[in-house]
Design a protein around this motif. Structure first.
Motif, short mmCIF file in Angstrom:
data_model
loop_
_atom_site.label_atom_id
_atom_site.label_comp_id
_atom_site.label_asym_id
_atom_site.label_seq_id
_atom_site.Cartn_x
_atom_site.Cartn_y
_atom_site.Cartn_z
N THR A 139 0.86 -1.19 0.00
CA THR A 139 0.00 0.00 0.00
C THR A 139 0.88 1.23 0.00
N ILE A 140 1.02 1.84 -1.14
CA ILE A 140 1.95 2.97 -1.28
C ILE A 140 1.61 4.12 -0.33
N PHE A 141 0.34 4.30 0.00
CA PHE A 141 -0.07 5.39 0.86
C PHE A 141 0.34 5.16 2.31
N GLU A 142 0.59 3.92 2.68
CA GLU A 142 0.97 3.62 4.06
C GLU A 142 2.48 3.56 4.24
N PHE A 143 3.22 3.74 3.19
CA PHE A 143 4.67 3.66 3.30
C PHE A 143 5.18 4.78 4.20
N ASP A 144 5.85 4.40 5.26
CA ASP A 144 6.36 5.34 6.24
C ASP A 144 7.87 5.41 6.12
N GLU A 145 8.34 6.34 5.32
CA GLU A 145 9.77 6.46 5.06
C GLU A 145 10.56 6.71 6.34
N GLU A 146 10.01 7.50 7.24
CA GLU A 146 10.70 7.79 8.49
C GLU A 146 10.96 6.52 9.30
N TYR A 147 10.04 5.58 9.24
CA TYR A 147 10.21 4.34 9.98
C TYR A 147 11.50 3.64 9.59
N PHE A 148 11.78 3.59 8.29
CA PHE A 148 12.95 2.88 7.81
C PHE A 148 14.22 3.72 7.87
N GLU A 149 14.09 5.02 7.98
CA GLU A 149 15.26 5.89 8.02
C GLU A 149 15.68 6.28 9.42
N ASP A 150 14.95 5.88 10.44
CA ASP A 150 15.30 6.21 11.81
C ASP A 150 16.62 5.53 12.16
N GLU A 151 17.65 6.34 12.42
CA GLU A 151 18.99 5.80 12.66
C GLU A 151 19.07 4.97 13.93
N ASP A 152 18.37 5.37 14.97
CA ASP A 152 18.39 4.59 16.20
C ASP A 152 17.74 3.23 16.00
N ARG A 153 16.63 3.20 15.28
CA ARG A 153 15.95 1.94 14.99
C ARG A 153 16.84 1.06 14.12
N ARG A 154 17.48 1.67 13.15
CA ARG A 154 18.42 0.94 12.29
C ARG A 154 19.54 0.34 13.12
N ASP A 155 20.11 1.15 14.02
CA ASP A 155 21.21 0.67 14.84
C ASP A 155 20.76 -0.46 15.77
N LEU A 156 19.58 -0.31 16.36
CA LEU A 156 19.06 -1.38 17.22
C LEU A 156 18.94 -2.68 16.44
N TYR A 157 18.41 -2.59 15.24
CA TYR A 157 18.27 -3.78 14.39
C TYR A 157 19.63 -4.40 14.09
N VAL A 158 20.62 -3.57 13.77
CA VAL A 158 21.95 -4.09 13.44
C VAL A 158 22.59 -4.72 14.67
N PHE A 159 22.51 -4.07 15.83
CA PHE A 159 23.12 -4.63 17.03
C PHE A 159 22.44 -5.92 17.46
N LEU A 160 21.12 -5.97 17.39
CA LEU A 160 20.41 -7.22 17.71
C LEU A 160 20.80 -8.32 16.72
N SER A 161 20.90 -7.96 15.45
CA SER A 161 21.28 -8.94 14.43
C SER A 161 22.69 -9.47 14.68
N ALA A 162 23.57 -8.61 15.15
CA ALA A 162 24.94 -9.02 15.43
C ALA A 162 25.00 -10.06 16.54
N LEU A 163 24.03 -10.01 17.45
CA LEU A 163 24.01 -11.00 18.53
C LEU A 163 23.57 -12.38 18.06
N VAL A 164 22.81 -12.44 16.97
CA VAL A 164 22.28 -13.72 16.52
C VAL A 164 22.95 -14.25 15.25
N ASP A 165 23.83 -13.45 14.64
CA ASP A 165 24.45 -13.86 13.39
C ASP A 165 25.92 -13.45 13.39
N GLU A 166 26.79 -14.42 13.30
CA GLU A 166 28.23 -14.16 13.36
C GLU A 166 28.73 -13.30 12.21
N VAL A 167 28.19 -13.48 11.03
CA VAL A 167 28.61 -12.69 9.87
C VAL A 167 28.27 -11.22 10.08
#
Length: 122
Positions: A58-86
């Protein structure tokens, strides 16, 4: 394994392009690592793939800010680092160049706690 080498080459290119600008390097690198984690289908509480797919439908529901939030991005990366060695290895490379210290699981967990205490969530 070829993708692994390609990601490290891209990270090295980011540094080579502007070795004195670690802020841009960190931002570009974290976005690259987020993409690598999403490609591996690493997901926490509906972030990243599920949210992206819903928004893409749904193009009208696309929330660009959601995906560009640097803190949210960093949280995702740090959590991912705990579960994936690569992913951890990519983050280790970035952390070493930006902060001039070896990344440990303790540092990753502390950073996750800081982000959560700041109110960052998916």
């Amino acid at each position: 394994m070829e993708d692994h080498k390609h990601i490290f080459q891209l990270l090295a290119n980011y540094i080579e392009d502007d070795p004195d600008n670690m802020v841009n390097f960190y931002d570009d690198a974290m976005n690259l690592i987020r993409g690598a984690a999403a490609d591996k289908n690493i997901e926490f509480d509906g972030y990243f793939r599920e949210r992206w797919e819903i928004s893409a439908d749904t193009i009208f529901e696309f929330d660009e800010e959601y995906f560009e939030d640097e803190d949210r991005r960093d949280l995702y990366v740090f959590l991912s680092a705990l579960v994936d060695e690569v992913i951890f290895n990519y983050l280790h490379y970035v952390w070493h160049h930006v902060y001039h210290e070896e990344l440990t699981e303790d540092i990753v967990e502390r950073r996750i706690l800081e982000l959560r205490e700041k109110g960052v969530k998916f």
